[in-house]
Scaffold this motif. Structure first.
Motif, PDB file in Angstrom:
ATOM      1  N   LEU A 154      22.971  14.275 -36.318  1.00 52.84           N
ATOM      2  CA  LEU A 154      23.754  15.161 -37.177  1.00 52.84           C
ATOM      3  C   LEU A 154      25.198  14.661 -37.294  1.00 52.84           C
ATOM      4  CD1 LEU A 154      24.422  17.693 -38.775  1.00 52.84           C
ATOM      5  CD2 LEU A 154      24.482  18.976 -36.625  1.00 52.84           C
ATOM      6  N   LEU A 155      25.801  14.270 -36.172  1.00 56.74           N
ATOM      7  CA  LEU A 155      27.175  13.766 -36.197  1.00 56.74           C
ATOM      8  C   LEU A 155      27.286  12.511 -37.055  1.00 56.74           C
ATOM      9  CD1 LEU A 155      28.496  14.184 -32.538  1.00 56.74           C
ATOM     10  CD2 LEU A 155      29.353  15.314 -34.602  1.00 56.74           C
ATOM     11  N   LEU A 156      26.329  11.604 -36.896  1.00 60.25           N
ATOM     12  CA  LEU A 156      26.365  10.369 -37.674  1.00 60.25           C
ATOM     13  C   LEU A 156      26.224  10.661 -39.166  1.00 60.25           C
ATOM     14  CD1 LEU A 156      26.486   7.282 -37.617  1.00 60.25           C
ATOM     15  CD2 LEU A 156      23.988   7.268 -37.423  1.00 60.25           C
ATOM     16  N   THR A 157      25.371  11.620 -39.509  1.00 64.67           N
ATOM     17  CA  THR A 157      25.202  12.002 -40.909  1.00 64.67           C
ATOM     18  C   THR A 157      26.511  12.513 -41.490  1.00 64.67           C
ATOM     19  OG1 THR A 157      22.866  12.576 -40.557  1.00 64.67           O
ATOM     20  CG2 THR A 157      23.941  13.516 -42.488  1.00 64.67           C
ATOM     21  N   CYS A 158      27.200  13.360 -40.744  1.00 62.57           N
ATOM     22  CA  CYS A 158      28.475  13.918 -41.223  1.00 62.57           C
ATOM     23  C   CYS A 158      29.558  12.843 -41.292  1.00 62.57           C
ATOM     24  CB  CYS A 158      28.926  15.052 -40.306  1.00 62.57           C
ATOM     25  SG  CYS A 158      27.855  16.518 -40.351  1.00 62.57           S
ATOM     26  N   LEU A 159      29.610  11.967 -40.300  1.00 65.44           N
ATOM     27  CA  LEU A 159      30.610  10.903 -40.296  1.00 65.44           C
ATOM     28  C   LEU A 159      30.378   9.893 -41.414  1.00 65.44           C
ATOM     29  CD1 LEU A 159      30.823  10.235 -36.446  1.00 65.44           C
ATOM     30  CD2 LEU A 159      32.656  11.149 -37.887  1.00 65.44           C
ATOM     31  N   SER A 160      29.153   9.846 -41.935  1.00 68.51           N
ATOM     32  CA  SER A 160      28.825   8.915 -43.014  1.00 68.51           C
ATOM     33  C   SER A 160      29.134   9.485 -44.390  1.00 68.51           C
ATOM     34  CB  SER A 160      27.336   8.530 -42.938  1.00 68.51           C
ATOM     35  OG  SER A 160      27.042   7.912 -41.694  1.00 68.51           O
ATOM     36  N   GLN A 161      29.555  10.752 -44.440  1.00 71.31           N
ATOM     37  CA  GLN A 161      29.935  11.391 -45.698  1.00 71.31           C
ATOM     38  C   GLN A 161      31.453  11.304 -45.850  1.00 71.31           C
ATOM     39  OE1 GLN A 161      28.021  12.747 -48.049  1.00 71.31           O
ATOM     40  NE2 GLN A 161      26.080  13.327 -47.093  1.00 71.31           N
ATOM     41  N   PRO A 162      31.965  10.480 -46.777  1.00 72.27           N
ATOM     42  CA  PRO A 162      33.422  10.282 -46.906  1.00 72.27           C
ATOM     43  C   PRO A 162      34.201  11.576 -47.081  1.00 72.27           C
ATOM     44  CG  PRO A 162      32.225   8.691 -48.252  1.00 72.27           C
ATOM     45  CD  PRO A 162      31.209   9.685 -47.760  1.00 72.27           C
ATOM     46  N   GLU A 163      33.593  12.581 -47.711  1.00 68.30           N
ATOM     47  CA  GLU A 163      34.320  13.829 -47.989  1.00 68.30           C
ATOM     48  C   GLU A 163      34.629  14.615 -46.720  1.00 68.30           C
ATOM     49  OE1 GLU A 163      32.054  12.412 -51.405  1.00 68.30           O
ATOM     50  OE2 GLU A 163      31.469  12.942 -49.356  1.00 68.30           O
ATOM     51  N   VAL A 164      33.846  14.441 -45.675  1.00 66.57           N
ATOM     52  CA  VAL A 164      34.037  15.255 -44.468  1.00 66.57           C
ATOM     53  C   VAL A 164      34.260  14.418 -43.213  1.00 66.57           C
ATOM     54  CG1 VAL A 164      32.637  17.122 -45.418  1.00 66.57           C
ATOM     55  CG2 VAL A 164      31.542  15.378 -43.990  1.00 66.57           C
ATOM     56  N   ALA A 165      34.210  13.095 -43.326  1.00 60.98           N
ATOM     57  CA  ALA A 165      34.318  12.243 -42.138  1.00 60.98           C
ATOM     58  C   ALA A 165      35.607  12.515 -41.365  1.00 60.98           C
ATOM     59  CB  ALA A 165      34.243  10.767 -42.548  1.00 60.98           C
ATOM     60  N   ASN A 166      36.729  12.664 -42.094  1.00 61.35           N
ATOM     61  CA  ASN A 166      38.019  12.888 -41.416  1.00 61.35           C
ATOM     62  C   ASN A 166      38.055  14.207 -40.670  1.00 61.35           C
ATOM     63  OD1 ASN A 166      39.030  10.446 -42.289  1.00 61.35           O
ATOM     64  ND2 ASN A 166      40.010  11.298 -44.112  1.00 61.35           N
ATOM     65  N   VAL A 167      37.327  15.190 -41.177  1.00 59.47           N
ATOM     66  CA  VAL A 167      37.264  16.489 -40.488  1.00 59.47           C
ATOM     67  C   VAL A 167      36.662  16.311 -39.100  1.00 59.47           C
ATOM     68  CG1 VAL A 167      36.228  18.794 -40.527  1.00 59.47           C
ATOM     69  CG2 VAL A 167      37.096  17.785 -42.645  1.00 59.47           C
ATOM     70  N   TRP A 168      35.591  15.536 -39.034  1.00 54.62           N
ATOM     71  CA  TRP A 168      34.909  15.336 -37.754  1.00 54.62           C
ATOM     72  C   TRP A 168      35.703  14.416 -36.837  1.00 54.62           C
ATOM     73  CZ3 TRP A 168      31.100  18.220 -35.991  1.00 54.62           C
ATOM     74  CH2 TRP A 168      30.390  19.004 -36.910  1.00 54.62           C
ATOM     75  N   VAL A 169      36.348  13.403 -37.399  1.00 54.04           N
ATOM     76  CA  VAL A 169      37.179  12.519 -36.573  1.00 54.04           C
ATOM     77  C   VAL A 169      38.301  13.313 -35.910  1.00 54.04           C
ATOM     78  CG1 VAL A 169      38.832  10.604 -36.633  1.00 54.04           C
ATOM     79  CG2 VAL A 169      36.660  10.413 -37.872  1.00 54.04           C
ATOM     80  N   GLU A 170      38.954  14.158 -36.680  1.00 53.46           N
ATOM     81  CA  GLU A 170      40.045  14.967 -36.140  1.00 53.46           C
ATOM     82  C   GLU A 170      39.524  15.958 -35.101  1.00 53.46           C
ATOM     83  OE1 GLU A 170      43.889  16.193 -35.527  1.00 53.46           O
ATOM     84  OE2 GLU A 170      43.128  14.479 -36.657  1.00 53.46           O
ATOM     85  N   ARG A 171      38.376  16.518 -35.369  1.00 49.46           N
ATOM     86  CA  ARG A 171      37.778  17.474 -34.430  1.00 49.46           C
ATOM     87  C   ARG A 171      37.438  16.789 -33.109  1.00 49.46           C
ATOM     88  NH1 ARG A 171      33.506  20.255 -37.701  1.00 49.46           N
ATOM     89  NH2 ARG A 171      35.222  21.573 -38.411  1.00 49.46           N
ATOM     90  N   ILE A 172      36.905  15.596 -33.194  1.00 53.97           N
ATOM     91  CA  ILE A 172      36.554  14.843 -31.985  1.00 53.97           C
ATOM     92  C   ILE A 172      37.810  14.394 -31.245  1.00 53.97           C
ATOM     93  CG2 ILE A 172      35.508  12.673 -31.185  1.00 53.97           C
ATOM     94  CD1 ILE A 172      33.422  13.072 -33.444  1.00 53.97           C
ATOM     95  N   ARG A 173      38.827  13.996 -31.999  1.00 52.87           N
ATOM     96  CA  ARG A 173      40.072  13.565 -31.370  1.00 52.87           C
ATOM     97  C   ARG A 173      40.705  14.679 -30.552  1.00 52.87           C
ATOM     98  NH1 ARG A 173      43.214  12.469 -35.641  1.00 52.87           N
ATOM     99  NH2 ARG A 173      42.472  10.352 -35.949  1.00 52.87           N
ATOM    100  N   LYS A 174      40.545  15.914 -30.985  1.00 50.36           N
ATOM    101  CA  LYS A 174      41.140  17.062 -30.299  1.00 50.36           C
ATOM    102  C   LYS A 174      40.300  17.538 -29.122  1.00 50.36           C
ATOM    103  CE  LYS A 174      43.641  18.900 -34.308  1.00 50.36           C
ATOM    104  NZ  LYS A 174      43.770  20.043 -35.266  1.00 50.36           N
ATOM    105  N   ASN A 175      39.143  16.931 -28.931  1.00 48.23           N
ATOM    106  CA  ASN A 175      38.256  17.322 -27.829  1.00 48.23           C
ATOM    107  C   ASN A 175      37.968  16.128 -26.938  1.00 48.23           C
ATOM    108  OD1 ASN A 175      37.149  20.269 -28.257  1.00 48.23           O
ATOM    109  ND2 ASN A 175      37.233  19.334 -30.289  1.00 48.23           N
TER     110      ASN A 175
END
Length: 478
Positions: A154-175
């Motif tokens: 699921l994470l890889l699928t979301c990270l592969s979508q340019p429209e939402v990839a930054n959302v997940w990167v930022e979320r992971i960076r904060k955790n």
């Protein structure tokens, strides 16, 4: 042998408009599954479902769970995904995921979300839900391999979508606990499929965000300050990213060549920043573990003597990553005069000379493939698609050639007379291999070739004279 169950038949399925889109799935059947999952969520919240899978018996969910498994493993249509989205399925799954103690139920919910996220609009909706995002990251700390696999997918699928990839990167960076969970999996899991998928997540993260990669390189020596994920594993070791990557690479090495490719590319990404190179060469063992693994792959497993030259095309991406890391670390070790690797004559004899021979062999195979490529292109000039494929193939082979030449140049100019004599004795250096090396290195690495030729003259005058005759441009400089 067990198989996934088919959707249960009902009179409702025969009614006009009950099917979901053009699928065989009945709205009534899908809705019944969602309804039962809502009951499970309620049972979890009231504490009526005990840890483990006992709760399934209490709620008699065998048919619904079987149906949910069918959704997880079989459906891939946007019609079904849109139907689930319309009935707020992600909210239902969120409730179950937050409270469920049953691994199979958790796996199913995570897997269905992963299928839904394959569609852009649904992925955008899922990614914007901060609560759902935090719960999904929390599941990276799960101890159940199938659940971890679906979470990583699921994470890889979301990270592969340019429209939402930054959302997940930022979320992971904060955790920061995501780092701990990922390192724990890479260090201790023996599930190759899971290791490959987690590796793909890390590879994607590093490719998307250099800052996050730098943070993860530093985590092993200095813990970042920030919110952590609840329920993360307690008393985890103080992980460093490099040993975790190497451990995972060793685990997938013999079982999954594509997985090995993923981890070698992660190492290559590390060497794109100075901090990553230093993490390798300044490791407690001086980078010997990294070098030995990569050396063993190149010299003993990939593109070996007796393999058909076409092997270099099949392994070109993997070879490029490995040799790129070797080149970067070799240059750093040489520049810093590192004593633990490469500077002792014994180590040079044992490792560098076979590596020089292997790099030259790769260049020889590429020359052979290049000749065949030209012949094939002449036979199929009229096929545009064929030409496009050949051009793309040539592009990747050119990258591999450039990396080979850079590494070979650095190694040749560090050879001594004793090293060269040993190379001649071992058979790694002879007129054929030296000619191949010169042919590929000239004229870009002219200075390295001249330097090596001067040393070679001290070791074997006849061979040096023969090479001068074959490459006249060198004679006036020696």
């Amino acid at each position: 042998m067990d198989r996934n169950p088919s959707p249960p038949s009902s009179e409702a399925e025969e009614e006009d408009g009950d099917a979901v889109g053009n699928t065989v799935y009945s709205k009534h059947w899908l809705f019944s599954i969602l309804t039962r999952l809502i009951e499970v969520r309620g049972g979890c919240e009231r504490g009526a479902i005990a840890p483990g899978c006992a709760g399934f018996k209490r709620f008699d969910l065998s048919q619904e769970i079987a149906g949910a498994h069918l959704l997880l493993h079989s459906f891939s249509t946007q019609d079904v995904a849109s139907f689930l989205q319309e009935f707020k399925a992600p909210d239902i799954f969120l409730g179950v995921l937050a409270k469920s103690k049953c691994p199979r139920l958790t796996e199913i919910c995570m897997g269905i979300l992963g299928n839904m996220a394959c569609f852009q609009d649904i992925c955008l909706s899922i990614s914007k839900d901060e609560n759902l995002g935090q719960v999904l990251l929390q599941r990276l700390c799960d101890s159940d391999s199938p659940t971890l696999l679906e979470t990583s997918r699921l994470l890889l699928t979301c990270l592969s979508q340019p429209e939402v990839a930054n959302v997940w990167v930022e979320r992971i960076r904060k955790n920061p606990s995501v780092y701990d969970c990922v390192c724990f999996i890479m260090s201790f899991s023996t599930n190759v499929e899971l290791l490959v998928k987690v590796g793909e997540v890390v590879d994607k993260l590093f490719d998307l965000d250099e800052e996050l990669m730098l943070n993860w390189i530093k985590y092993g020596t200095c813990r970042s300050v920030g919110p952590s994920i609840e329920d993360s594993p307690e008393e985890l070791p103080n992980f460093k990213i490099l040993p975790c990557i190497l451990e995972a690479a060793k685990q997938v090495r013999s079982d999954n060549l594509e997985g090995l490719d993923v981890y070698m590319h992660i190492l290559q990404l590390l060497t794109t920043v100075d901090e990553g190179i230093q993490a390798i060469v300044q490791a407690p063992d001086g980078g010997k573990e990294t070098w030995s693994l990569l050396y063993d792959l190149v010299c003993h497993e990939l593109c070996q003597p007796g393999d058909p030259p076409i092997t270099v095309q099949e392994q070109k991406m993997l070879l490029a990553s490995i040799l790129s890391v070797l080149s970067a670390t070799f240059a750093s070790q040489t520049e810093q005069e590192h004593t633990k690797i490469g500077k002792s004559k014994l180590y040079f004899f044992l490792l560098y000379m076979p590596l020089i021979g292997s790099v030259i062999r790769i260049l020889q195979y590429m020359e052979d493939c290049g000749k065949r490529s030209v012949d094939n292109s002449k036979e199929s000039e009229q096929e545009d698609t064929g030409k496009a494929d050949i051009n793309e193939e040539d592009f990747h082979l050119k990258i591999l050639k450039d990396i080979c030449c850079e590494l070979l140049s650095n190694m040749l100019q560090n050879l001594t007379k004793e090293n060269t004599l040993e190379g001649l004795h071992q058979g790694h250096l002879n007129e054929q291999t030296c000619s191949c090396a010169f042919q590929n290195l000239l004229p870009l690495y002219f200075a390295s070739v001249v330097s090596f030729l001067e040393v070679l003259r001290e070791a074997d005058q006849t061979l040096a004279d023969n090479l001068e005759k074959r490459f006249p441009s060198l004679k006036v400089h020696t």
